[in-house]
Design an enzyme around this catalytic site. Structure first.
Site, PDB file in Angstrom:
ATOM      1  N   LYS A  74       0.866  -1.187   0.000  1.00 33.62           N
ATOM      2  CA  LYS A  74       0.000   0.000   0.000  1.00 33.62           C
ATOM      3  C   LYS A  74       0.898   1.232   0.000  1.00 33.62           C
ATOM      4  O   LYS A  74       1.930   1.247   0.687  1.00 33.62           O
ATOM      5  CB  LYS A  74      -0.888  -0.028   1.252  1.00 33.62           C
ATOM      6  CG  LYS A  74      -1.874   1.148   1.349  1.00 33.62           C
ATOM      7  CD  LYS A  74      -2.766   1.000   2.576  1.00 33.62           C
ATOM      8  CE  LYS A  74      -3.800   2.114   2.665  1.00 33.62           C
ATOM      9  NZ  LYS A  74      -4.692   1.951   3.838  1.00 33.62           N
ATOM     10  N   SER A 105      -9.613   2.171   2.852  1.00 34.32           N
ATOM     11  CA  SER A 105      -8.712   2.905   1.984  1.00 34.32           C
ATOM     12  C   SER A 105      -7.705   2.012   1.254  1.00 34.32           C
ATOM     13  O   SER A 105      -7.072   2.467   0.303  1.00 34.32           O
ATOM     14  CB  SER A 105      -7.935   3.944   2.796  1.00 34.32           C
ATOM     15  OG  SER A 105      -7.141   3.290   3.784  1.00 34.32           O
ATOM     16  N   SER A 123      -9.830  -0.212   7.094  1.00 37.01           N
ATOM     17  CA  SER A 123      -9.267  -0.167   5.741  1.00 37.01           C
ATOM     18  C   SER A 123      -8.587  -1.435   5.258  1.00 37.01           C
ATOM     19  O   SER A 123      -8.207  -1.504   4.092  1.00 37.01           O
ATOM     20  CB  SER A 123      -8.302   0.999   5.613  1.00 37.01           C
ATOM     21  OG  SER A 123      -9.037   2.181   5.478  1.00 37.01           O
TER      22      SER A 123
HETATM   23  N1  GLN Z   1     -13.087   4.580   6.352  1.00 35.51           N
HETATM   24  C1  GLN Z   1     -12.347   5.004   7.496  1.00 35.51           C
HETATM   25  C2  GLN Z   1     -11.874   6.421   7.314  1.00 35.51           C
HETATM   26  O1  GLN Z   1     -12.150   6.995   6.322  1.00 35.51           O
HETATM   27  C3  GLN Z   1     -11.220   4.080   7.765  1.00 35.51           C
HETATM   28  C4  GLN Z   1      -9.960   4.405   7.048  1.00 35.51           C
HETATM   29  C5  GLN Z   1      -8.815   3.535   7.447  1.00 35.51           C
HETATM   30  O2  GLN Z   1      -8.982   2.525   8.126  1.00 35.51           O
HETATM   31  N2  GLN Z   1      -7.640   3.944   7.066  1.00 35.51           N
HETATM   32  O3  GLN Z   1     -11.238   6.980   8.148  1.00 35.51           O
END
Ligand code: GLN
Length: 526
Positions: free
Chosen positions: A83, A158, A182
């Site tokens: 990532k 994400s 994410s």
């Molecule tokens: N959807 C969540 C956010 O927007 C989680 C993101 C994540 O776990 N990096 O913060």
């Protein structure tokens, strides 16, 4: 022999050690698949942000030499992609942001180093939401990623690039990060397996920081066995570089087998009949509140309409069917209570925004990253740099974060959120007095259409309801595929364990995957 791209990490590792094929051939095979996808123009999944043939093939050659010399690591020659939140010396690191366009780190993140030390060959960097903020991968400055199961749908976020790349067999495995879901949510949306370990298990050194008290790295792969192999290589104390890294004494089993001591549960017809506490049946807790917590369709919340009172029936039915399989295998289902689940949304979005506003203050145009070309003085330079470099969602969180931390609002928002966060963690401990692990949905729906929620941040936030509680509590949690929904899109089941119980989670998931084949489903045309 299966085609290389259809092999799991375990199969590739075994084949490489036996010299059935070379690391060079494996790397070349996957690179060709990535390049082929990239050449498809607007039909590309847009999962990869940076690849470098020379670097990857040089690593593969080095792996082949180690295999020949008998000095191979446990995962020698198996490819992985990272990532784009992990900093890397050999590839650009953007964190999905214009702010870090073309940025090159002088060092590798600890997780990247550890996986290389275990022998893995890096295929490149994967698209993600800007600074890991998002639930759909539509917040990347480098364009959305699409879901290989249906390219008109989002892959989740994400870590959307990671999930899409594994599902499309562009890489056998990927790293992800999970701050509020994410790893689990994109894994669920793309039909793969992913685990977020206990907070502190994996070093955060070299992970571009979003919300430091929540950020945690983990593997995303085809099945639990692969996740166990990867997690064993990724995790471990890194006390000099990450002060929140856990310095836990490993059990004898863990020392010997890492997290992949998958044979501890016996292989009879009812493997879970004695897999719980004190040799009793494995008890799986079902949070009673979760079946009644739904999701608003886009816009419903803003029109004042009540959220639907239940998650999609298709999600519930897939979860129920899988729980029945667990019961067939000897597990017991018990109700548990997580009454504050609903509050995890406001609590998370206060805490993560507060931490993000502080973490992202380093992007000021001075030390690294983007700097505005024209400006009148220092303050103007800061302002223009940040206005130009950050996307809308990042700006939104910086503003919310600055607000909840400011004098006069700190007590009302930030402090309250911290108190409720503690209560959420406490509720989990009450629940774990009744059960060995907790099961439930990962998300209230399957992957939605690209654009459906793109201009509705709150609709994105609400879709995180089932992943946020375990994140706030710092618990290990994973997502495993449990079939396809009505529209043919994958459904994921979440398994949450108590602190440091990764091995148990992975064992249970592995046994389930040995008697089911949901995790083998592949998108059409892949
Ligand atoms: N959807 C969540 C956010 O927007 C989680 C993101 C994540 O776990 N990096 O913060």
């Amino acid at each position: 022999m299966a085609e290389l791209h259809n092999m799991t990490v375990a199969e590739l590792a075994a084949g490489l050690q036996k010299k059935d094929f070379s690391a060079f051939d494996v790397a070349d095979h996957f690179l060709k698949r990535v390049e082929h996808d990239q050449q498809r123009g607007s039909n590309s999944l847009n999962a990869f942000l940076d690849i470098n043939r020379e670097v990857t093939l040089a690593q593969a050659k080095a792996s082949d030499e180690k295999i020949a010399a008998g000095t191979a690591g446990p995962l020698e020659g198996v490819p992985i992609a990272h990532k784009d939140i992990f900093v890397t010396r050999d590839f650009a690191t953007t964190a999905g942001s214009k702010m870090l366009k073309d940025y090159r780190s002088p060092f590798d993140a600890t997780v990247v180093t550890r996986l290389r030390d275990a022998g893995m060959v890096s295929l490149g960097k994967l698209n993600c939401d800007e600074f890991a903020m998002g639930s759909a991968n539509e917040n990347s400055a480098y364009g959305a990623v699409t879901n290989p199961w249906d390219t008109s749908c989002i892959p989740g976020g994400s870590s959307g690039g990671s999930a899409a790349a594994v599902a499309a067999r562009l890489t056998p495995a990927a790293t992800g990060t999970d701050t509020g879901g994410s790893i689990r949510q994109p894994a669920a949306f793309c039909g793969i397996t992913g685990i977020k370990p206990t907070y502190g298990r994996a070093s955060r050194y070299g992970m571009v920081a979003f919300a430091s008290s929540l950020d945690q790295a983990g593997p995303m792969a085809r099945n639990a066995e692969d996740c166990a192999l990867l997690l064993s290589a990724m995790c471990g104390p890194d006390l000099d570089r990450d002060s929140t890294s856990l310095n836990v004494a490993q059990t004898e089993d863990e020392k010997k087998y890492g997290f992949s001591h998958l044979l501890r549960i016996d292989h009879g017809d009812k493997p879970f009949a004695k897999a719980g506490k004190d040799g009793k049946a494995l008890k799986i807790g079902m949070p009673t509140q979760w079946m009644h917590l739904g999701q608003t369709s886009p816009r419903h919340h803003s029109s004042g309409a009540q959220p639907q009172s239940e998650p999609d029936v298709q999600i519930n039915s897939r979860i129920d069917q899988s729980l029945e399989r667990f019961v067939d295998l000897g597990a017991e289902i018990v109700p548990v209570h997580l009454p504050l689940t609903k509050l995890s949304i406001p609590v998370y979005y206060i805490v993560c925004a507060a931490e993000a506003s502080s973490n992202l203050s380093r992007f000021d145009g001075v030390k690294f990253g983007h700097r505005a070309k024209e400006f009148s003085d220092l303050a103007d330079m800061y302002q223009r740099t940040r206005s130009e470099g950050f996307g809308d969602e990042v700006k939104r969180r910086i503003m919310i974060g600055s607000y909840v931390l400011s004098h006069g609002y700190y007590d009302a928002y930030y402090l309250q959120a911290q108190k409720i966060r503690r209560m959420i963690a406490h509720d989990f401990q009450q629940a774990f007095a009744q059960c060995d692990l907790i099961a439930g949905p990962v998300a209230p729906t399957t992957a939605w259409k690209l654009g459906d929620k793109a201009d509705d941040p709150v609709a994105n936030y609400l879709a995180d309801i089932f992943t946020l509680p375990a994140s706030l509590a710092g618990l290990p949690c994973m997502s495993i595929p449990v079939g396809l929904g009505d529209m043919g899109m994958p459904v994921g089941m979440q398994l949450i364990g108590n602190y440091l119980q990764e091995a148990q989670l992975l064992n249970v998931a592995h046994r389930f995957q040995q008697v089911t084949n949901f995790h083998d489903a592949t998108p059409e045309g892949v």
